[in-house]
Design an enzyme around this catalytic site. Structure first.
Site, PDB file in Angstrom:
ATOM      1  N   ASP A 161      -5.845   2.241  -3.660  1.00  8.55           N
ATOM      2  CA  ASP A 161      -7.137   2.005  -3.006  1.00  8.55           C
ATOM      3  C   ASP A 161      -7.524   3.154  -2.089  1.00  8.55           C
ATOM      4  O   ASP A 161      -8.542   3.103  -1.410  1.00  8.55           O
ATOM      5  CB  ASP A 161      -7.155   0.674  -2.249  1.00  8.55           C
ATOM      6  CG  ASP A 161      -6.182   0.627  -1.071  1.00  8.55           C
ATOM      7  OD1 ASP A 161      -5.375   1.570  -0.907  1.00  8.55           O
ATOM      8  OD2 ASP A 161      -6.222  -0.363  -0.315  1.00  8.55           O
TER       9      ASP A 161
ATOM     10  N   ASP B 218      -2.447   6.233  -3.603  1.00  8.65           N
ATOM     11  CA  ASP B 218      -1.301   5.625  -2.925  1.00  8.65           C
ATOM     12  C   ASP B 218      -0.756   4.494  -3.787  1.00  8.65           C
ATOM     13  O   ASP B 218      -1.179   4.300  -4.933  1.00  8.65           O
ATOM     14  CB  ASP B 218      -1.679   5.148  -1.518  1.00  8.65           C
ATOM     15  CG  ASP B 218      -2.691   4.013  -1.528  1.00  8.65           C
ATOM     16  OD1 ASP B 218      -3.394   3.857  -2.541  1.00  8.65           O
ATOM     17  OD2 ASP B 218      -2.777   3.283  -0.516  1.00  8.65           O
TER      18      ASP B 218
ATOM     19  N   SER C  78       0.820  -1.209   0.000  1.00  3.25           N
ATOM     20  CA  SER C  78       0.000   0.000   0.000  1.00  3.25           C
ATOM     21  C   SER C  78       0.854   1.258   0.000  1.00  3.25           C
ATOM     22  O   SER C  78       1.619   1.499  -0.913  1.00  3.25           O
ATOM     23  CB  SER C  78      -0.951  -0.049   1.197  1.00  3.25           C
ATOM     24  OG  SER C  78      -1.915   0.961   1.142  1.00  3.25           O
TER      25      SER C  78
ATOM     26  N   ASP D 177      -1.036   1.315  -4.069  1.00  3.21           N
ATOM     27  CA  ASP D 177      -1.905   0.314  -4.697  1.00  3.21           C
ATOM     28  C   ASP D 177      -3.247   0.904  -5.105  1.00  3.21           C
ATOM     29  O   ASP D 177      -4.157   0.175  -5.492  1.00  3.21           O
ATOM     30  CB  ASP D 177      -2.096  -0.909  -3.798  1.00  3.21           C
ATOM     31  CG  ASP D 177      -2.884  -0.609  -2.536  1.00  3.21           C
ATOM     32  OD1 ASP D 177      -2.892   0.557  -2.108  1.00  3.21           O
ATOM     33  OD2 ASP D 177      -3.487  -1.529  -1.970  1.00  3.21           O
TER      34      ASP D 177
END
Length: 445
Positions: free
Chosen positions: A245, A241, A102, A243
């Protein structure tokens, strides 16, 4: 039960240190594959990743684990976490895997798992997989061994999906949008989707090299986005960010807009159209009291959960809500996605700008946040929150803030930290309360 591998959001850690080693990744593949081998059909897992150099190692180890127990593997390469969740469901896979840490630095990595419905795994599923990691599942023999292949059109599938969440009668023509992809998983798909919808797009953080993910860019470091928005005269800036999400927005004046303001706007817009299910929003205990007061003033409610987007989603599903999220920018739109999706959330904000014709600075400032302060206290062992003196200080603080603020104290789910957060109408009072509790916790620790 104490869990050895799974934390609040899958498995995460420093690469080549337990639990993020190639050996454990292979065992996770074997265990998760065996756990989801249900029925006599040919089983399939979808694997995506962000742009960390360690993704190659973790991906290869997972492929070895899954194929060894007889599961076929579909690799989609660098893709946002919500894209993997969507593809798991749309491709009728039995399991989805996202390799990502993340918003963490490149030296970390992680493994997130999704069930066949595209939702993150339950605690029970994670516990079952943990138990199987410690023992070797039955290995496939001969022709039962799984096969692995790459799918080249996965990006196009996700771009099409994201665009489908934007109102058909609207376009982004005339809007200048800066998008910061954190040198992460959305470096290709996010700018493409915005451009195809008509926006004049300026993309930054779109040159991943394996080690620059989240490095002075993205939702946790929006300074470069702020500067680019102001310097280019853009209407809005979007920060994802690693990833993709989560979402943080920068308005045309360069001011940062967090997830609480985004939920306030999306919730209000949905309510006006009669599309907000549950007559409210689900957020965590960390969301600002200002958001709660604003929603109540609109005749809506705020349902709070413990920290973690998975707990927000569980409450949404259990109680019939279709909007939830976190102050950090995880926005879950239940009508479209099974997890937080930064790009899809951004498209709802852009749609509101087009529909209203109002600038981002006006549209995204629906309430004044209440003064809020969060401090962390590190401890080396024991349970400092069980100390009698700490309990007494916390009780005094709760009584002092009653009616004018909130207190949230919790151990971190990933580090040996006690997080102390207070908010209230009086900033000096909030600071005094937090410092007093931190001092007591530090003495007990």
């Amino acid at each position: 039960m104490t869990r050895r591998y799974f934390g609040t959001d899958g498995i995460r850690g420093r690469t080549n240190q337990e639990p993020m080693t190639a050996e454990i990744a292979m065992k996770v593949g074997m265990a998760a594959g065996a756990h989801f081998m249900r029925g006599d059909h040919k089983h399939r897992v979808v694997i995506g990743k962000d742009t960390r150099v360690s993704g190659y190692m973790v991906e290869s180890a997972l492929v070895a684990g899954f194929t060894s127990v007889g599961m076929d593997v579909v690799m989609v390469g660098p893709m946002p976490t919500p894209a993997v969740a969507m593809l798991t469901q749309s491709m009728r896979a039995d399991l989805g895997v996202m390799i990502s840490a993340s918003h963490n630095p490149y030296a970390d990595n992680g493994i997130k798992l999704f069930g066949p419905d595209g939702y993150k795994l339950s605690d029970a599923d994670e516990a079952a997989i943990e138990a199987m990691i410690e023992v070797s599942p039955r290995l496939a023999q001969g022709a039962e061994i799984g096969r692995a292949r790459r799918v080249e059109d996965a990006r196009g599938r996700y771009i099409h999906f994201a665009k489908s969440t934007f109102p058909d009668h609207l376009r982004l023509d005339g809007l200048k949008v800066v998008v910061d992809c954190a040198n992460g998983a959305a470096y290709n798909v996010a700018p493409s989707a915005l451009w195809e919808l008509g926006a004049e797009t300026i993309a930054i953080g779109v040159e991943p090299n394996g080690i620059n993910i989240n490095d002075a860019c993205g939702s946790t470091a929006p300074q470069a986005l702020q500067e680019t928005v102001v310097a280019s005269g853009a209407h809005i800036g979007i920060a994802l960010d690693g990833d993709a999400d989560r979402l943080i927005v920068v308005d045309e004046q360069g001011a940062i807009v967090d997830g609480d303001q985004l939920m306030a706007l999306i919730g209000t817009m949905l309510a006006k159209k009669g599309l907000l299910r549950g007559d409210g929003v689900v957020a965590t205990v960390m969301s600002n009291l200002g958001l709660e007061r604003y929603l109540v003033g609109q005749g809506l409610s705020l349902e709070r959960t413990k920290v973690g987007d998975r707990y927000v989603l569980e409450a949404m599903r259990a109680k019939g809500f279709n909007l939830g999220g976190e102050q950090s920018g995880h926005i879950i739109l239940g009508d479209y996605a099974t997890t937080g999706d930064g790009l899809v959330a951004a498209l709802q904000i852009l749609a509101a700008m087009v529909e209203t014709g109002r600038p981002a600075s006006e549209l995204l400032h629906l309430f004044d946040p209440v003064p809020q302060l969060l401090k962390n206290v590190r401890f080396s062992g024991g349970r400092p929150l069980d100390d009698a003196r700490v309990k007494a200080v916390i009780a005094e603080a709760e009584a002092e803030l009653k009616g004018s603020g909130r207190l949230v104290i919790r151990p971190s789910g990933t580090e040996p930290l006690i997080r102390v957060m207070a908010e209230g109408d009086n900033a000096q009072q909030v600071e005094t309360v937090v410092d007093r509790i931190c001092e007591a916790v530090a003495e007990a620790a």
